[in-house]
Motif scaffolding. Structure first.
Motif, PDB file in Angstrom:
ATOM      1  N   ILE A  10      10.477 -31.107  50.314  1.00 18.66           N
ATOM      2  CA  ILE A  10      11.546 -32.076  50.614  1.00 18.66           C
ATOM      3  C   ILE A  10      12.935 -31.581  50.226  1.00 18.66           C
ATOM      4  N   ASP A  11      13.018 -30.359  49.688  1.00 14.01           N
ATOM      5  CA  ASP A  11      14.295 -29.888  49.151  1.00 14.01           C
ATOM      6  C   ASP A  11      15.103 -29.039  50.133  1.00 14.01           C
ATOM      7  N   LEU A  12      14.479 -28.531  51.172  1.00  8.16           N
ATOM      8  CA  LEU A  12      15.197 -27.667  52.110  1.00  8.16           C
ATOM      9  C   LEU A  12      16.025 -28.504  53.083  1.00  8.16           C
ATOM     10  N   LEU A  48       2.486 -23.229  53.025  1.00 11.44           N
ATOM     11  CA  LEU A  48       2.985 -23.053  54.396  1.00 11.44           C
ATOM     12  C   LEU A  48       4.493 -22.827  54.419  1.00 11.44           C
ATOM     13  N   PHE A  49       5.208 -23.436  53.490  1.00  7.15           N
ATOM     14  CA  PHE A  49       6.671 -23.330  53.472  1.00  7.15           C
ATOM     15  C   PHE A  49       7.173 -22.404  52.352  1.00  7.15           C
ATOM     16  N   TRP A  50       6.258 -21.650  51.775  1.00 12.61           N
ATOM     17  CA  TRP A  50       6.587 -20.812  50.632  1.00 12.61           C
ATOM     18  C   TRP A  50       7.669 -19.786  50.968  1.00 12.61           C
ATOM     19  N   GLN A  51       7.547 -19.137  52.115  1.00 11.16           N
ATOM     20  CA  GLN A  51       8.532 -18.112  52.475  1.00 11.16           C
ATOM     21  C   GLN A  51       9.911 -18.716  52.698  1.00 11.16           C
ATOM     22  N   PHE A  59      13.258 -17.634  50.629  1.00  8.51           N
ATOM     23  CA  PHE A  59      14.527 -17.290  51.273  1.00  8.51           C
ATOM     24  C   PHE A  59      15.659 -18.194  50.787  1.00  8.51           C
ATOM     25  N   TYR A  60      15.344 -19.467  50.570  1.00 12.07           N
ATOM     26  CA  TYR A  60      16.361 -20.418  50.107  1.00 12.07           C
ATOM     27  C   TYR A  60      16.863 -20.019  48.717  1.00 12.07           C
ATOM     28  N   ARG A  61      15.933 -19.576  47.857  1.00 13.50           N
ATOM     29  CA  ARG A  61      16.327 -19.125  46.525  1.00 13.50           C
ATOM     30  C   ARG A  61      17.140 -17.832  46.601  1.00 13.50           C
ATOM     31  N   LEU A  62      16.702 -16.902  47.445  1.00 19.50           N
ATOM     32  CA  LEU A  62      17.422 -15.636  47.596  1.00 19.50           C
ATOM     33  C   LEU A  62      18.816 -15.850  48.188  1.00 19.50           C
ATOM     34  N   ALA A  63      18.954 -16.919  48.970  1.00 15.13           N
ATOM     35  CA  ALA A  63      20.254 -17.237  49.571  1.00 15.13           C
ATOM     36  C   ALA A  63      21.138 -18.031  48.614  1.00 15.13           C
ATOM     37  N   GLY A  64      20.650 -18.233  47.408  1.00 16.18           N
ATOM     38  CA  GLY A  64      21.436 -18.956  46.411  1.00 16.18           C
ATOM     39  C   GLY A  64      21.573 -20.432  46.709  1.00 16.18           C
TER      40      GLY A  64
END
Length: 400
Positions: A261-263, A209-212, A216-221
């Motif tokens: 829990i990381d976002l 559910l939170f994959w996208q 995005f978080y990874r792409l945003a560095g």
């Protein structure tokens, strides 16, 4: 003649009143039954949860499944149905949800208070899809219109580049990563959920559910980005829409997903979350106390006081080999006695932490390179299979 007509009218009135009375009693009892059933099924009261994925895979009869549920005194059956890769073809060709409804009814007859948890993958679509609620095939070009294109949200990656980057093996190319912000995809995932709700599931586990938002978080560095918050809001919208549909049918549905829990964002409200030991923890047969203490604290901070369920996880698109997934390591690298010992220690550890351990009874992918297959032919775990033989250990644990 007038007196006869009056008598006939009186008899008709009496019959009508009696009929209305019987109807009132019937429907009132039905409402009371539903009310009692709803009161009996509380996630917070679950003591015994088992993985049985899926009940319609024809590996066992419904009578055998019911026997297992009774022997294990199961309160919750996890992933009794799971819509993932390849299911579009199966659902087009067979009456999957009619069969699922029949199985759930038969399970409920024998286990009326059981919580039946269905599931669906929210992070990928088949190239040619099927809408099981509207009974409509969706051609590939229409599926691609729902595909994720990070460039649209300000990231330096096109949709094709993104897919090529995330397709790990040739088989992955048969699947498309959807955009959770796309209204058509939101409608489609709601259709997936509606079909299961109409079949009788009590809860839904939304895989990925939170994959996208994570992508995005990874792409945003690892920095905050507007698109991450938008993806989480879209996930929340989907959860609310599913609940609204269930309520429109006079039903209550619990919704959960894997715990993110990381976002650094507010997370959508869920009814439960799932967690899993890591590959390293399974291989070493020891859980990292500090990691789990931090994880539980973060879950409570992000989601509040909701039930936490632990299972030995697997992954279809991202981890093709047994060595890369917890259930693969558990089934392939540990012998039968080591598996039994680990189940015992996991059960004890999770009870101390207030977590419900989902016992691995049947189901879950064990890796495309797995050598030890259930009953010598199935790429899924089974506690009763001669290759694993952990069922009796699970039976002993539930007696406690």
């Amino acid at each position: 003649m007038r007196k006869i007509n009056q008598k006939i009218l009186l008899v008709a009135i009496v019959i009508s009143v009696l009929a209305l009375g019987l109807l009132w009693i019937y429907f009132n009892q039905s409402r009371e039954t539903l009310k009692k059933r709803a009161e009996a099924m509380k996630l917070s009261e679950v003591k015994v949860a088992i993985l049985y994925g899926v009940v319609i895979d024809k590996m066992r009869s419904i009578d055998d499944i019911n026997t297992i549920l009774k022997e294990l005194r199961a309160d919750l059956l996890f992933l009794g149905y799971f819509r993932w890769r390849g299911m579009a073809t199966v659902e087009r060709q067979t009456d999957v949800y009619g069969l699922l409804k029949k199985y759930i009814q038969q399970i409920k007859e024998e286990n009326p208070n059981l919580i039946f948890v269905g599931g669906l993958a929210a992070q990928e679509l088949n190239r040619i899809e099927y809408d099981p609620y509207h009974k409509r095939m969706i051609p590939e070009e229409e599926v691609w219109q729902m595909a994720l294109n990070p460039q649209k949200y300000g990231f330096n990656m096109t949709g094709i580049e993104f897919h090529k980057n995330y397709w790990r093996v040739p088989e992955d190319e048969n699947y498309i990563f959807p955009d959770i912000l796309n209204p058509k995809f939101q409608d489609l995932i709601l259709s997936f959920a509606k079909a299961q709700i109409d079949a009788g599931v009590d809860a839904l586990w939304l895989d990925g559910l939170f994959w996208q938002a994570e992508v995005f978080y990874r792409l945003a560095g690892g920095r905050e980005h507007k698109a991450i918050g938008e993806a989480l809001k879209a996930a929340e919208k989907i959860v609310l829409k599913i609940k609204e549909y269930a309520e429109s049918k006079g039903r209550k549905i619990w919704i959960g997903s894997d715990a993110q829990i990381d976002l650094p964002y507010r997370m959508p409200k869920l009814d439960f979350v799932t967690v899993s030991p890591s590959v390293a923890e399974i291989r070493e047969k020891r859980l990292d106390e500090d990691r789990w203490t931090r994880m539980i604290s973060k879950i409570k901070e992000k989601y509040g006081e909701i039930p936490i369920f632990a299972l030995i996880e697997w992954s279809y698109p991202a981890a093709p080999f047994a060595r890369d997934i917890p259930l693969g390591v558990f089934s392939q690298q540990l012998n039968k006695e080591e598996q039994r010992e680990l189940i015992r220690s996991l059960d004890e550890f999770f009870k101390e932490k207030g977590i419900i351990f989902i016992y691995p009874v049947h189901g879950g992918f064990i890796g495309r390179d797995a050598v030890k297959l259930a009953f010598s032919k199935y790429y899924k775990y089974d506690a009763l299979a001669p290759e694993f033989q952990t069922y009796e250990q699970i039976k002993e644990l539930v007696k406690k």
